[in-house]
Write a protein that holds these residues in place. Sequence first.
Motif, PDB file in Angstrom:
ATOM      1  N   GLY A   1       0.810  -1.206   0.000  1.00 20.07           N
ATOM      2  CA  GLY A   1       0.000   0.000   0.000  1.00 20.07           C
ATOM      3  C   GLY A   1       0.846   1.259   0.000  1.00 20.07           C
ATOM      4  N   PHE A   2       0.195   2.401   0.198  1.00 18.43           N
ATOM      5  CA  PHE A   2       0.897   3.682   0.217  1.00 18.43           C
ATOM      6  C   PHE A   2       1.571   3.894   1.572  1.00 18.43           C
ATOM      7  CE2 PHE A   2      -2.288   4.274  -3.064  1.00 18.43           C
ATOM      8  CZ  PHE A   2      -1.542   4.872  -4.074  1.00 18.43           C
ATOM      9  N   VAL A   3       2.741   4.518   1.527  1.00 17.77           N
ATOM     10  CA  VAL A   3       3.523   4.750   2.741  1.00 17.77           C
ATOM     11  C   VAL A   3       3.962   6.205   2.773  1.00 17.77           C
ATOM     12  CG1 VAL A   3       5.649   4.198   3.961  1.00 17.77           C
ATOM     13  CG2 VAL A   3       4.317   2.367   2.917  1.00 17.77           C
ATOM     14  N   LEU A   4       3.810   6.847   3.923  1.00 23.00           N
ATOM     15  CA  LEU A   4       4.296   8.203   4.135  1.00 23.00           C
ATOM     16  C   LEU A   4       5.742   8.148   4.595  1.00 23.00           C
ATOM     17  CD1 LEU A   4       3.691  11.292   4.458  1.00 23.00           C
ATOM     18  CD2 LEU A   4       3.028  10.761   6.826  1.00 23.00           C
ATOM     19  N   ARG A   5       6.585   8.971   3.991  1.00 22.37           N
ATOM     20  CA  ARG A   5       7.994   9.022   4.360  1.00 22.37           C
ATOM     21  C   ARG A   5       8.390  10.453   4.690  1.00 22.37           C
ATOM     22  NH1 ARG A   5      10.999   4.490   3.265  1.00 22.37           N
ATOM     23  NH2 ARG A   5       9.971   2.877   2.021  1.00 22.37           N
ATOM     24  N   LYS A   6       9.462  10.582   5.437  1.00 21.50           N
ATOM     25  CA  LYS A   6      10.000  11.895   5.768  1.00 21.50           C
ATOM     26  C   LYS A   6      10.433  12.632   4.497  1.00 21.50           C
ATOM     27  CE  LYS A   6      12.177  10.447  10.130  1.00 21.50           C
ATOM     28  NZ  LYS A   6      13.483  10.324  10.824  1.00 21.50           N
ATOM     29  N   GLY A   7      10.393  13.972   4.563  1.00 20.10           N
ATOM     30  CA  GLY A   7      11.020  14.765   3.524  1.00 20.10           C
ATOM     31  C   GLY A   7      12.527  14.573   3.572  1.00 20.10           C
ATOM     32  N   LEU A   8      13.175  14.704   2.422  1.00 22.17           N
ATOM     33  CA  LEU A   8      14.615  14.445   2.376  1.00 22.17           C
ATOM     34  C   LEU A   8      15.427  15.481   3.143  1.00 22.17           C
ATOM     35  CD1 LEU A   8      15.309  13.153  -1.256  1.00 22.17           C
ATOM     36  CD2 LEU A   8      15.101  11.866   0.872  1.00 22.17           C
ATOM     37  N   ASP A   9      14.888  16.691   3.297  1.00 19.20           N
ATOM     38  CA  ASP A   9      15.577  17.727   4.062  1.00 19.20           C
ATOM     39  C   ASP A   9      15.205  17.559   5.540  1.00 19.20           C
ATOM     40  OD1 ASP A   9      16.585  19.956   5.292  1.00 19.20           O
ATOM     41  OD2 ASP A   9      15.746  21.404   3.873  1.00 19.20           O
ATOM     42  N   PRO A  10      16.105  17.051   6.384  1.00 21.09           N
ATOM     43  CA  PRO A  10      15.747  16.801   7.784  1.00 21.09           C
ATOM     44  C   PRO A  10      15.347  18.063   8.541  1.00 21.09           C
ATOM     45  CG  PRO A  10      18.118  16.574   7.460  1.00 21.09           C
ATOM     46  CD  PRO A  10      17.505  16.694   6.098  1.00 21.09           C
ATOM     47  N   ALA A  11      15.846  19.213   8.106  1.00 17.91           N
ATOM     48  CA  ALA A  11      15.515  20.458   8.795  1.00 17.91           C
ATOM     49  C   ALA A  11      14.083  20.911   8.502  1.00 17.91           C
ATOM     50  CB  ALA A  11      16.489  21.561   8.396  1.00 17.91           C
ATOM     51  N   LYS A  12      13.506  20.417   7.415  1.00 15.55           N
ATOM     52  CA  LYS A  12      12.169  20.853   7.017  1.00 15.55           C
ATOM     53  C   LYS A  12      11.125  19.734   7.042  1.00 15.55           C
ATOM     54  CE  LYS A  12      10.910  24.164   5.906  1.00 15.55           C
ATOM     55  NZ  LYS A  12      10.275  25.195   6.760  1.00 15.55           N
ATOM     56  N   ASP A  13      11.536  18.519   7.312  1.00 16.41           N
ATOM     57  CA  ASP A  13      10.610  17.384   7.301  1.00 16.41           C
ATOM     58  C   ASP A  13       9.342  17.681   8.100  1.00 16.41           C
ATOM     59  OD1 ASP A  13       9.520  14.720   7.305  1.00 16.41           O
ATOM     60  OD2 ASP A  13      10.397  14.514   9.307  1.00 16.41           O
ATOM     61  N   GLN A  14       8.169  17.458   7.471  1.00 15.94           N
ATOM     62  CA  GLN A  14       6.884  17.734   8.128  1.00 15.94           C
ATOM     63  C   GLN A  14       6.014  16.481   8.253  1.00 15.94           C
ATOM     64  OE1 GLN A  14       6.007  20.943   5.279  1.00 15.94           O
ATOM     65  NE2 GLN A  14       5.783  22.332   7.025  1.00 15.94           N
ATOM     66  N   SER A  15       6.631  15.328   8.135  1.00 18.04           N
ATOM     67  CA  SER A  15       5.860  14.083   8.207  1.00 18.04           C
ATOM     68  C   SER A  15       5.146  13.935   9.555  1.00 18.04           C
ATOM     69  CB  SER A  15       6.768  12.883   7.954  1.00 18.04           C
ATOM     70  OG  SER A  15       7.828  12.830   8.908  1.00 18.04           O
ATOM     71  N   TYR A  16       5.703  14.502  10.609  1.00 19.28           N
ATOM     72  CA  TYR A  16       5.087  14.433  11.944  1.00 19.28           C
ATOM     73  C   TYR A  16       3.655  14.947  11.913  1.00 19.28           C
ATOM     74  CZ  TYR A  16       4.321  15.735  16.883  1.00 19.28           C
ATOM     75  OH  TYR A  16       3.801  15.893  18.137  1.00 19.28           O
ATOM     76  N   PHE A  17       3.391  15.999  11.134  1.00 26.06           N
ATOM     77  CA  PHE A  17       2.067  16.613  11.092  1.00 26.06           C
ATOM     78  C   PHE A  17       1.083  15.840  10.216  1.00 26.06           C
ATOM     79  CE2 PHE A  17       4.991  20.241  11.801  1.00 26.06           C
ATOM     80  CZ  PHE A  17       4.493  20.679  13.013  1.00 26.06           C
ATOM     81  N   LEU A  18       1.552  14.788   9.553  1.00 26.44           N
ATOM     82  CA  LEU A  18       0.756  14.118   8.527  1.00 26.44           C
ATOM     83  C   LEU A  18       0.454  12.669   8.847  1.00 26.44           C
ATOM     84  CD1 LEU A  18       2.799  15.533   5.502  1.00 26.44           C
ATOM     85  CD2 LEU A  18       0.614  16.402   6.345  1.00 26.44           C
ATOM     86  N   PHE A  19       0.718  12.250  10.097  1.00 32.22           N
ATOM     87  CA  PHE A  19       0.609  10.827  10.426  1.00 32.22           C
ATOM     88  C   PHE A  19      -0.806  10.284  10.302  1.00 32.22           C
ATOM     89  CE2 PHE A  19      -0.513  12.693  14.525  1.00 32.22           C
ATOM     90  CZ  PHE A  19      -1.450  11.809  15.038  1.00 32.22           C
ATOM     91  N   THR A  20      -1.814  11.158  10.269  1.00 35.68           N
ATOM     92  CA  THR A  20      -3.205  10.697  10.203  1.00 35.68           C
ATOM     93  C   THR A  20      -3.657  10.350   8.786  1.00 35.68           C
ATOM     94  OG1 THR A  20      -4.056  12.952   9.945  1.00 35.68           O
ATOM     95  CG2 THR A  20      -3.812  12.125  12.199  1.00 35.68           C
ATOM     96  N   LEU A  21      -2.813  10.559   7.783  1.00 35.05           N
ATOM     97  CA  LEU A  21      -3.217  10.273   6.403  1.00 35.05           C
ATOM     98  C   LEU A  21      -3.628   8.816   6.229  1.00 35.05           C
ATOM     99  CD1 LEU A  21      -0.546  12.249   4.351  1.00 35.05           C
ATOM    100  CD2 LEU A  21      -3.024  12.613   4.254  1.00 35.05           C
TER     101      LEU A  21
END
Length: 360
Positions: free
Chosen positions: A144-164
Motif C-alpha cells: 500500500g501507500f507509505v508516508l515518508r520523511k522529507g529528504l531535508d531533515p531540517a524541514k521534514d513535516q511528516s510528523y504533522f501528517l501521520f493521520t493520512l
Amino acid sequence: MSATKKRIVVAMSGGVDSSVTAALLKEQGHEVIGMTMQIWDYSSFAEKNGETCGSCCSHDDVHDARRVAESLDIPFYVVNFEKDFQRQVIDRFCDDYFAGRTPNPCVLCNQRLKFELLLRRARELEADLLATGHYARIEREPEGFVLRKGLDPAKDQSYFLFTLTQEEMARVIFPLGVMSKEEVRAHAARLNLRVAEKAESQDICFVPDGDYVRFLEEERGGGHMDGEIVHVSGQVLGRHRGTYRYTIGQRKGLGLAWSEPLYVVAIDAANKRVVVGEKPHLAVRELRLREVTWSLAAPPGELRMACRIRYRHHEVPATVTPLEHDEACVVFDTPQNGVTPGQAAVFYDGYRVVGGGWIA
C-alpha cells in the motif's frame, strides 16, 4: 486528458512552498487549479487588538495566493471553511487546554480540513490529485501507500501528517518532499514568483500575536480555572491564575522560591492544580496513546520503533504495543522529558512513518 497530464488542485496558502508547488506542476504541463482555505476571520482580531496579522492563511496570504495564481494563469478559488475550522480545530484547541492538555492544532487542521474537506472539494472539481507544499513524501509499496520523511531533515513535516489514510495518500502528492528549502527558494526566484523571499510563519494561525492565553480567555472566559500550585510532595507552594497558562516542562514564570529549579510535571485540571517538581520528576518511561492511526494495517503485536513526541523532538527507541479501541502503549528504552498530554507521538521505521496517536 492524457495519462501523464493530470488535473491537480494545489492548496495555496500564499507562501513560497505552495506557490512553488503550483508553479512546478504547471511547468510540468499539468492542469493546475489553485485553492485557498479561508479558515478564520482575521479582521475580528485586528479590530480587537489594533494589529495586522502576519500568520499563515491571513487576508494578506489569500491576496498573495491570488496574485501568484494570476501570474501563473491558473484558475483560483477561495473556499470558506470558517465554521468547520471553529468546530474541528479551535473548539478542540480550547477544550484541550482547559482539560490540562497542550494541543497541536496544525495536525488537526491537516487532518480535518486539508485532507478531508479540501480533498473533497478537489474531487468535486474532478481533479485527479491534491498537491500541497509539505516537506514529506508518499510512495507506493506492494502492501500500500507509505508516508515518508522529507529528504531535508531540517524541514521534514511528516510528523504533522501521520493521520493520512490509504485513500487520502492515493490522491495526495507532495512535490517538495525531495527538495531542500534552499532549492525551493531558488525555484521561486527562477520562476519569478512574487513570494520568493517571503518569510515563513511561525505562529498558530488563529493566535497571530502568540498570546494564546488571551485567545483562550476571549473564547471561554477567565478566572474559573484558578487554583493551587502544588509540589509533588503535596506541599502547597502558591496560587495560579488558570491551569491553561502552563504546560509540561515549563520552568519560567512559576514565581516560586525553592532550593532547586522547579518544573511543571503535571496539570490536574479537574482539581485546578498545577503540580511542580525537580527535573528528575519530568522523566517518563511509558505513555498511552488514543486515536491511534496506522499507515497500513495495525500490527498484530508489539513493534520496535523510533518515537517522536514533539515536532522538534529527536526520535528515540521505543516498544509500541497496539491496544483495543485504537489505543497504544509506548515504552521508551530511556525515560523522556517533556511527555505532554495532547501532543502527538509518531512512530518511525527509518524514513517511513508507521503510525501515531495523541498522548493521553
